[in-house]
Scaffold this active site. Structure first.
Site, PDB file in Angstrom:
ATOM      1  N   CYS A 266      43.919  26.583  31.173  1.00 59.16           N
ATOM      2  CA  CYS A 266      42.751  27.340  30.494  1.00 59.16           C
ATOM      3  C   CYS A 266      43.413  28.928  29.779  1.00 59.16           C
ATOM      4  CB  CYS A 266      41.025  27.817  31.576  1.00 59.16           C
ATOM      5  SG  CYS A 266      42.207  28.843  32.792  1.00 59.16           S
TER       6      CYS A 266
ATOM      7  N   HIS B 153      45.239  28.171  41.098  1.00 51.82           N
ATOM      8  CA  HIS B 153      45.575  27.017  42.647  1.00 51.82           C
ATOM      9  C   HIS B 153      46.467  26.164  42.220  1.00 51.82           C
ATOM     10  CE1 HIS B 153      41.981  29.635  44.820  1.00 51.82           C
ATOM     11  NE2 HIS B 153      43.296  29.669  45.218  1.00 51.82           N
TER      12      HIS B 153
ATOM     13  N   HIS C  82      42.519  34.802  40.286  1.00 53.10           N
ATOM     14  CA  HIS C  82      40.684  34.818  40.668  1.00 53.10           C
ATOM     15  C   HIS C  82      39.667  36.024  40.983  1.00 53.10           C
ATOM     16  CE1 HIS C  82      43.225  31.787  42.027  1.00 53.10           C
ATOM     17  NE2 HIS C  82      42.650  31.013  41.298  1.00 53.10           N
TER      18      HIS C  82
ATOM     19  N   HIS D  78      36.004  30.316  48.054  1.00 50.99           N
ATOM     20  CA  HIS D  78      37.237  30.324  47.094  1.00 50.99           C
ATOM     21  C   HIS D  78      37.240  32.006  47.249  1.00 50.99           C
ATOM     22  CE1 HIS D  78      38.695  30.499  43.272  1.00 50.99           C
ATOM     23  NE2 HIS D  78      38.729  29.040  43.169  1.00 50.99           N
TER      24      HIS D  78
ATOM     25  N   GLU E 202      37.620  34.177  43.985  1.00 51.20           N
ATOM     26  CA  GLU E 202      36.915  34.711  43.004  1.00 51.20           C
ATOM     27  C   GLU E 202      35.448  35.203  43.683  1.00 51.20           C
ATOM     28  OE1 GLU E 202      34.628  33.173  39.594  1.00 51.20           O
ATOM     29  OE2 GLU E 202      37.029  31.850  39.611  1.00 51.20           O
TER      30      GLU E 202
ATOM     31  N   THR F 202      32.838  30.637  38.330  1.00 51.82           N
ATOM     32  CA  THR F 202      32.940  31.006  36.396  1.00 51.82           C
ATOM     33  C   THR F 202      33.214  29.358  36.576  1.00 51.82           C
ATOM     34  OG1 THR F 202      35.424  31.139  36.648  1.00 51.82           O
ATOM     35  CG2 THR F 202      33.510  33.171  36.233  1.00 51.82           C
TER      36      THR F 202
ATOM     37  N   CYS G 206      31.890  30.007  33.292  1.00 54.06           N
ATOM     38  CA  CYS G 206      33.154  30.387  31.840  1.00 54.06           C
ATOM     39  C   CYS G 206      33.046  29.127  30.924  1.00 54.06           C
ATOM     40  CB  CYS G 206      34.650  29.420  32.492  1.00 54.06           C
ATOM     41  SG  CYS G 206      36.032  29.513  30.686  1.00 54.06           S
TER      42      CYS G 206
ATOM     43  N   ASN H 180      38.209  24.023  40.855  1.00 55.85           N
ATOM     44  CA  ASN H 180      38.052  23.320  39.340  1.00 55.85           C
ATOM     45  C   ASN H 180      38.467  22.234  39.152  1.00 55.85           C
ATOM     46  OD1 ASN H 180      40.278  23.464  37.042  1.00 55.85           O
ATOM     47  ND2 ASN H 180      40.523  25.177  38.892  1.00 55.85           N
TER      48      ASN H 180
ATOM     49  N   SER I 246      44.165  24.781  36.155  1.00 55.08           N
ATOM     50  CA  SER I 246      45.383  25.091  37.451  1.00 55.08           C
ATOM     51  C   SER I 246      46.513  24.432  36.592  1.00 55.08           C
ATOM     52  CB  SER I 246      44.942  25.967  37.946  1.00 55.08           C
ATOM     53  OG  SER I 246      44.954  24.376  38.912  1.00 55.08           O
TER      54      SER I 246
END
Length: 296
Positions: free
Chosen positions: A13, A44, A85, A135, A137, A175, A203, A233, A275
């Protein structure tokens, strides 16, 4: 002939691409103070981490209190990278206090959620964060919110939610969280606590990926999702695909592909987490094509 369709959104991304490019420039810049290290995994994905380490930038494991880690790095590290993150606000003063230069690769979309958490905390608003509790983030966003947030990652957490009905509430999210669950959680919280502000912090890339993979998985005989086991994700994309199409499979590398997955199929969809690097995606596509040809 078997038709293979690659997701329009497969791979890095914008936030991950930005972080990786920043680190590449660091490694090539002779004026950057060395040694250079990343606090945790830049993203990650173990293959990306290995590439970063091959540039001469080592990973510092976050396996103890952060103040102890920074203290131990004093005089040993010239430049420390904050991952995509993000982290809480205290880390910046700690790093500067240790005489270490900072390079912050936090995704701009994550920064936006961090600032929202800070703003609502300063307004004495109760903060709910929908996301994976462990996580990095989510932990960072919570720290920007004064570590006051209630974290919800599943139905059980939602059922056990207990807030002060006299104070306003704001709902934020990781996100990259599953958008369907976030929307459901937002609706349930707003029903229970009318004075609730919903901040749409999913996001847009996550939204697009999750929407597309539902469509792809429904249209294809077989769905392949490429990612790292540690990537939230990527695993979420696989969960969505699997819920739509039982013949959905998760791989980290091309050697994990199995010929029997593709028996009798004429259409194959391929997607990848935010990622997942392009070189891994290309390897998987090449091997899927080889398997498809051999099965004809």
């Amino acid at each position: 002939m078997t038709k293979i369709t690659l997701s329009k959104y497969a791979g890095f991304c914008e936030g991950v691409a930005r972080a990786y490019e920043m680190v590449e420039k660091l490694a090539a810049d002779p004026n950057v103070r060395r040694p250079i290290a990343v606090l945790g995994s830049l993203v990650h994905n173990s293959d990306v981490v290995a590439r970063v380490e091959a540039m001469g930038i080592k990973k510092i494991n976050i396996d103890r209190p952060i103040d102890e880690i920074i203290s131990s790095l004093k005089g040993k590290i010239g430049t420390l990278v904050i991952t995509a993150h993000g982290m809480g606000p205290k880390i910046y003063d700690m790093i500067q206090g240790a005489g270490i230069d900072i390079v912050d690769t936090t995704c701009p979309r994550v920064i936006k959620v961090q600032r929202l958490a800070k703003a609502f905390y300063e307004r004495n608003t109760q903060i709910v964060i929908v996301g994976d509790c462990k996580h990095s983030e989510v932990r960072g966003i919570n720290e920007w919110g004064g570590e006051s947030a209630v974290l919800i990652e599943d139905q059980k957490g939602l059922d056990n939610l207990a807030l002060d009905e006299k104070r306003p509430v704001v709902v934020l999210s990781q996100t990259t969280q599953n958008e369907d669950f976030v929307r459901y959680a937002e609706e349930e919280i707003a029903k229970k606590y009318p004075d609730t502000t919903i901040m749409n912090s999913i996001c847009m890339t996550t939204h697009d990926r999750q929407k597309e993979i539902r469509d792809l998985a429904a249209q294809k005989d077989v769905m392949i999702v490429i990612g790292s086991l540690e990537s939230a994700n990527s695993n979420r994309l696989f969960q969505i695909a699997k819920s739509v199409n039982p013949r959905s499979y998760f791989v980290q590398h091309s050697e994990e592909l199995k010929k029997e997955w593709f028996n009798g199929c004429s259409t194959i969809g391929i997607s990848a987490g935010a990622s997942t690097p392009q070189w891994i995606i290309e390897e998987v596509i090449k091997d899927v094509e080889s398997i498809a040809i051999s099965e004809q």
